[in-house]
Design a protein around this motif. Structure first.
Motif: not given
Length: 699
Positions: A362-368, A387-390, A421-426, A440-443
């Motif tokens: 198992f792993d969990k990765e949080d990228r800011s 750009a600012y992303s999480k 593997i599940k990924k999400d981005i904001d 702004d571009v919100n994705y």
């Protein structure tokens, strides 16, 4: 005349290595007892049905290997590009995936993974050996090991306290110190150890811009690690390890040039004097904790590996790497914080005829990330993008592998890994042009990638010293998202998983005084991750090339001429090409994959002994390498390769080792990395000739 002088010099070097006093090495040469843990169980290297390179701690010290890029330099068909935004590796035509940030070669240090391009240089202190497992390793190692795994095993402590202190000084005002000690706090029960290194150098490039630091590409590096090992009995052990690493590299090991200049007319001496007005650096801080628990049953072993890591990466860059231009004061920037947690549980056989291993991962990765962007000229005005992303990622996997004897001469390996593997981005992307803000571009997006990674291998024991094998395995690198989107359309800002099928046949011979390892491979690659430029180089994006392939041969071996004199060599030849790829600007069908040298080769001659005079000569070569020229309609340009040679000579006593070295004896230079866009290019070079001296005290 120049070539004659080089040959005479190398002859003198070889004569120096052969002329040493008559002290014999008390350790008899015994290559046929090399043990590895490639399959996460201990095996003799000749019984593992895949190509493996093993570099033990003694050789690492002899060669002066201090960085992971220098390890990669030893491996056939493996390449390292030390460019901006971290280190990037390639192997067998597989390159770093820019927006997954993952390398196709994954590093493990006692089970702790290093795969991100901004965190790809772990400490090489206190190393027992390094195992480089070539080919897809996803079945047992998972994550993104689509190309290879560099498995680093540290030394186990003993009851007696021992250690070393090292001091080194070299060209460009290089200072390096390191220390290492370990031993028992409670005999046979509780052990501890600590090691560290510090390195600082001024670099070989001078910045002539007034008010800026003259040492343009200076570097500093500090790495520390400590552990506690508790073994209350013969069955149970618990080890906790903590690391704290810091690196700061300024500018780049190269310069920016007019992209219209022929790539093979660019020389390292042209980069020795530059002038740029914006401070440029990359700073990386890494803190990690690792807990390893193990329990030995009569016929099984249960192991748990838990890791936590935090990486802080700050990058600032001069937009054009020049001064007194309309781009003065403009910069690029990348600030990233990465937090990861991993957990692996595995159960393996012990002293059984049928070897097996199974486990959960198992792993969990949080990228800011942010600010992340650029200021640059575009259509007569200044374009600013930020750009600012999480982005978050979760991995769940179950794996297993078994090695089944088929009679006396054959062994069948069957393995598989199911991975989710599940990924999400904001992400919010902001931009302006000539002071006028754009909308702004919100994705936001979320995707899941499920896959099964099988492995099949058959080994034939020709005799006690020689084995052959054939294997088929799947490689996988998950897809991801663009961290700087130009729209909120998922189809324009996401890319699919990269998949490969690797076919390999090999032959291994491991005798008392010589070893040979031969591998012939073919890899079919689908949806290969590629990096391209949009909007005149103001936006970069990753997409998929439909199909590609690579095929080649890898040969490495060593021969002990005497107990003290060793000859080693490695050679890799590869043909890696796109089969179906159109990036919207041009078609690349049938063209070479960028970042992959046509060949790599090395040759080493070493005279080693426990006491007295010792020395070694190492020669490395690489062939032509293709790069994409973004300033010329994305055409491919090919840089010539080069041949470099290193020498090290020293004298050992019971406690002291005094040595000197010359790296890149002939001061050979070649382009090691290249990227361009309209108006400029970023050109990286190999390191120039370096001299150094050092002393090591062991106790």
């Amino acid at each position: 005349m120049i070539r004659t002088k080089k040959l005479v010099f190398l002859s003198l070097v070889c004569s120096t290595l052969l002329y040493a006093n008559n002290i014999k090495n008390t350790n008899a040469t015994n290559l046929d007892s090399i043990t590895v843990t490639a399959n996460k169980v201990e095996e003799n290297i000749k019984d593992v049905p895949q190509s493996i390179t093993v570099i033990d701690g003694t050789v690492i010290e002899e060669k002066g290997i201090k960085r992971i890029s220098e390890v990669i330099n030893e491996i056939p068909n493996m390449n390292f590009q030390n460019s901006t935004n971290g280190g990037m590796s390639s192997f067998r035509g597989l390159n770093t995936s820019m927006f997954t940030n993952n390398n196709p070669v994954v590093i493990y240090v006692d089970g702790v993974p290093y795969y991100d391009r901004v965190d790809f240089n772990p400490s090489l202190e206190n190393i027992e050996r390094i195992e480089v497992l070539r080919g897809p390793q996803g079945t047992l190692y998972g994550k993104d090991a689509i190309g290879a795994v560099i498995n680093i095993i540290t030394k186990a402590p003993t009851n007696e306290w021992s250690g070393s202190l090292l001091a080194e000084y070299g060209s460009d005002n290089l200072y390096k110190t390191s220390f290492n000690t370990s031993g028992a706090i409670i005999e046979n029960k509780l052990f501890a150890g600590i090691n560290g290194s510090f390195k600082k150098e001024d670099g070989w490039i001078t910045n002539n811009y007034s008010g800026m630091d003259e040492d343009a590409n200076k570097k500093s590096d500090r790495k520390t690690s400590a552990f506690l090992l508790f073994e209350p009995n013969e069955k149970f052990s618990a080890k906790i390890t903590m690391t704290n690493n810091y690196e700061k590299d300024y500018f780049m090991d190269g310069f920016s040039a007019d992209p219209s200049i022929d790539i093979n007319k660019l020389k390292r001496e042209d980069a020795e004097n530059v002038s740029f007005d914006v401070p440029a650096y990359e700073r990386t801080k890494v803190k990690s904790e690792n807990l390893n628990l193990s329990y030995e049953f009569e016929k099984m072993r249960l192991e748990s590996i838990t890791t936590h890591k935090r990486v802080d990466f700050d990058g600032e860059y001069d937009t054009d790497n020049f001064s007194n231009t309309p781009s003065d004061g403009l910069s690029q920037f990348n600030y990233t914080e990465l937090k990861t947690w991993t957990q692996e549980l595995r159960l393996s056989s012990k002293d059984q005829d049928i070897k097996w291993i199974t486990g959960l991962y198992f792993d969990k990765e949080d990228r800011s990330q942010g600010p992340y962007g650029v200021e640059q000229l575009y259509m007569g005005g200044v374009f600013t993008g930020d750009a600012y992303s999480k982005a978050n990622s979760k991995t769940q996997a179950i794996f297993g592998q078994t090695m089944i004897p088929l009679g006396e001469d054959f062994e069948l390996t069957l393995g598989g890994r199911y991975q989710k593997i599940k990924k999400d981005i904001d992400v919010t992307a902001k931009s302006s042009w000539s002071g006028m803000a754009n909308p702004d571009v919100n994705y936001k997006d979320e995707k899941t990638w499920n896959t099964f990674l099988p492995k099949l291998a058959l080994m034939y024991h020709i005799n006690n010293d020689t084995t052959s094998y054939i294997s088929v395995s799947k490689g996988y690198m998950p897809g991801g998202f663009n961290y700087y989107p130009s729209s909120n359309d998922s189809s324009q800002n996401s890319f699919e998983a990269q998949k490969s099928t690797n076919y390999e046949i090999g032959l291994k011979h491991l005798g008392e005084n010589y070893a040979i390892n031969l591998a012939i491979f073919k890899m079919d690659i689908k949806d290969i991750h590629v990096y391209k430029q949009l909007m005149g180089g103001t936006v970069f994006a990753t997409s998929n090339a439909e199909k590609a392939h690579s095929q080649g041969i890898e040969l490495d071996g060593s021969y002990y001429i005497t107990d003290n004199l060793q000859l080693s060599a490695a050679f890799g030849l590869i043909n890696a090409k796109y089969d179906e790829y159109d990036n919207g600007t041009r078609n690349y069908d049938g063209e070479r994959i960028e970042g992959t040298p046509r060949y790599t080769a090395s040759l080493g001659l070493a005279y080693m002994q426990e006491k007295g005079l010792y020395g070694r000569l190492d020669i490395h070569a690489r062939g032509k390498t293709a790069f994409i020229d973004g300033a010329d309609n994305d055409n491919l340009v090919e840089a010539d390769g080069g041949i470099t040679s290193n020498i090290k000579v020293g004298y050992k006593t019971k406690s002291f080792d005094v040595f000197s070295y010359i790296n890149n004896i002939t001061d050979e230079d070649y382009v090691s990395s290249y990227m361009s866009k309209p108006g400029t290019s970023w050109v990286g070079f190999n390191e120039p000739r370096r001299f150094g001296i050092g002393i090591k005290y062991s106790f």
